[in-house]
Scaffold this active site. Structure first.
Site, mmCIF file in Angstrom:
data_model
loop_
_atom_site.group_PDB
_atom_site.id
_atom_site.type_symbol
_atom_site.label_atom_id
_atom_site.label_comp_id
_atom_site.label_asym_id
_atom_site.label_seq_id
_atom_site.Cartn_x
_atom_site.Cartn_y
_atom_site.Cartn_z
ATOM 1 N N HIS A 17 113.252 -96.490 -18.386
ATOM 2 C CA HIS A 17 111.967 -96.138 -18.992
ATOM 3 C C HIS A 17 111.840 -96.871 -20.321
ATOM 4 O O HIS A 17 112.763 -97.565 -20.736
ATOM 5 C CB HIS A 17 111.775 -94.625 -19.143
ATOM 6 C CG HIS A 17 112.750 -93.950 -20.068
ATOM 7 N ND1 HIS A 17 114.104 -93.936 -19.856
ATOM 8 C CD2 HIS A 17 112.569 -93.246 -21.226
ATOM 9 C CE1 HIS A 17 114.702 -93.267 -20.828
ATOM 10 N NE2 HIS A 17 113.798 -92.846 -21.681
ATOM 11 N N HIS A 65 111.534 -95.912 -23.594
ATOM 12 C CA HIS A 65 111.976 -95.439 -24.918
ATOM 13 C C HIS A 65 112.914 -96.467 -25.574
ATOM 14 O O HIS A 65 113.756 -97.068 -24.903
ATOM 15 C CB HIS A 65 112.659 -94.072 -24.807
ATOM 16 C CG HIS A 65 111.669 -92.945 -24.637
ATOM 17 N ND1 HIS A 65 112.019 -91.702 -24.161
ATOM 18 C CD2 HIS A 65 110.331 -92.898 -24.875
ATOM 19 C CE1 HIS A 65 110.937 -90.920 -24.133
ATOM 20 N NE2 HIS A 65 109.904 -91.625 -24.552
ATOM 21 N N ASP A 112 115.488 -96.476 -27.418
ATOM 22 C CA ASP A 112 116.954 -96.422 -27.368
ATOM 23 C C ASP A 112 117.486 -96.965 -26.030
ATOM 24 O O ASP A 112 118.693 -97.113 -25.855
ATOM 25 C CB ASP A 112 117.482 -95.000 -27.653
ATOM 26 C CG ASP A 112 116.942 -93.939 -26.719
ATOM 27 O OD1 ASP A 112 115.734 -93.993 -26.381
ATOM 28 O OD2 ASP A 112 117.715 -93.052 -26.311
ATOM 29 N N HIS A 113 116.590 -97.277 -25.097
ATOM 30 C CA HIS A 113 116.969 -97.902 -23.823
ATOM 31 C C HIS A 113 116.509 -99.362 -23.748
ATOM 32 O O HIS A 113 117.169 -100.201 -23.166
ATOM 33 C CB HIS A 113 116.346 -97.127 -22.647
ATOM 34 C CG HIS A 113 116.748 -95.693 -22.643
ATOM 35 N ND1 HIS A 113 117.669 -95.186 -21.757
ATOM 36 C CD2 HIS A 113 116.394 -94.662 -23.452
ATOM 37 C CE1 HIS A 113 117.865 -93.901 -22.022
ATOM 38 N NE2 HIS A 113 117.100 -93.558 -23.047
HETATM 39 ZN ZN LIG Z 1 113.948 -91.258 -23.147
#
Ligand SMILES: [Zn+2]
Length: 269
Positions: free
Chosen positions: A72, A74, A76-77
């Site tokens: 996804h 976000h 932090d990914h």
């Molecule tokens: Zn997330």
């Protein structure tokens, strides 16, 4: 349980833990590196944040990268996905076209093949609208992104994340376990989960319990929910103070997003 530091799982998985631990990311983001035994190319799922040299580590430790996948959007990914893929000369694929680079958006049921490695795409919206999971059939593993975490429960990030979709997606993951295709869950934060069925049942039970608590609080306060209750300035916070009284206050901001998702779900019923 503490002390998750990544490592090798199954025949094909290795988790490189990003150095971004906090209350939301648990031990940090799990960057999953997948490789068919004997193959030279790898698939990298969620290259993660730029924080403290994680990108440099990925670039130097990983040789031939065939494809980057995102569970996804976000940060932090996804933060370093494009920079990492450019450094390795490969594509980035995600559900949201805005996060793809030199590749098409992922489609539900698509079978990916990279240097002998098979990965199946299962769209699992709920945490966010673009959340997707990956089945690694040969290892009986399901990479769950933020839909299922290694400890505790996840957030339905209203308004992008939706509770109805979340329930359907967890049920769908459950059916993959019941059919025997999936035995273990590899989350994007926290340790791998070998009791896949137990964890998914717990997720469903927990979310239904929270929903019942919100419903009870709504009726105790004598409220009539409207379509815009989820966007109310103060109501969700009041709900959090009642329903999430057992949860550390530093997590109330995240809990408020889930409460808004619950209110939207209840109002639409
Ligand atoms: Zn997330």
């Amino acid at each position: 349980m503490t002390g998750w530091s990544g490592g090798s799982y199954g025949e094909r998985g290795e988790c490189l833990l990003a150095p971004n631990p906090n209350l939301m990311t648990l031990d940090g983001t799990n960057t999953w590196v997948l490789r068919e035994p004997g193959a030279s190319q790898v698939v990298v799922v969620d290259p993660g944040p730029i924080q403290d040299g994680h990108l440099d580590r990925l670039v130097s430790e990983l040789g031939d990268v065939g494809l980057v996948l995102l569970t996804h959007h976000h940060y932090d990914h996804a933060e370093v996905a494009h920079e990492f893929a450019r450094a390795k000369g490969c594509a980035v694929r995600a559900v949201d076209p805005a996060y793809c680079l030199d590749g098409d958006p992922l489609r539900d049921g698509e079978d990916l093949s990279v240097d002998g490695l098979s990965v199946r795409v299962v769209t699992t919206p709920g945490h966010t609208a673009d959340s997707v999971s990956f089945v690694l059939p040969a290892d009986g593993a399901l990479l769950t992104g933020d839909m299922v975490l290694g400890r505790g429960t996840t957030v339905v990030a209203h308004p992008d994340g939706q509770l109805g979709a979340y329930f359907s997606s967890i049920e769908r993951m459950r059916s993959l376990v019941v059919s025997g295709e999936v035995r273990t869950l590899w989350p994007a934060h926290g340790p791998v989960l070998d009791d896949a069925l137990g964890v998914l049942d717990l997720y469903l039970a927990h979310r239904r319990e929270r929903l019942a608590q919100v419903e009870r609080a709504v009726s105790e306060l004598g409220l009539v929910l409207a379509a815009d209750s989820a966007e109310d300035e103060t109501l969700p916070r009041r709900m959090v103070e009642v329903v999430y009284a057992d949860v550390d206050e530093s997590l109330w901001g995240a809990a408020e997003l889930s409460v808004r998702a619950q209110l939207a779900y209840l109002a639409a019923r």
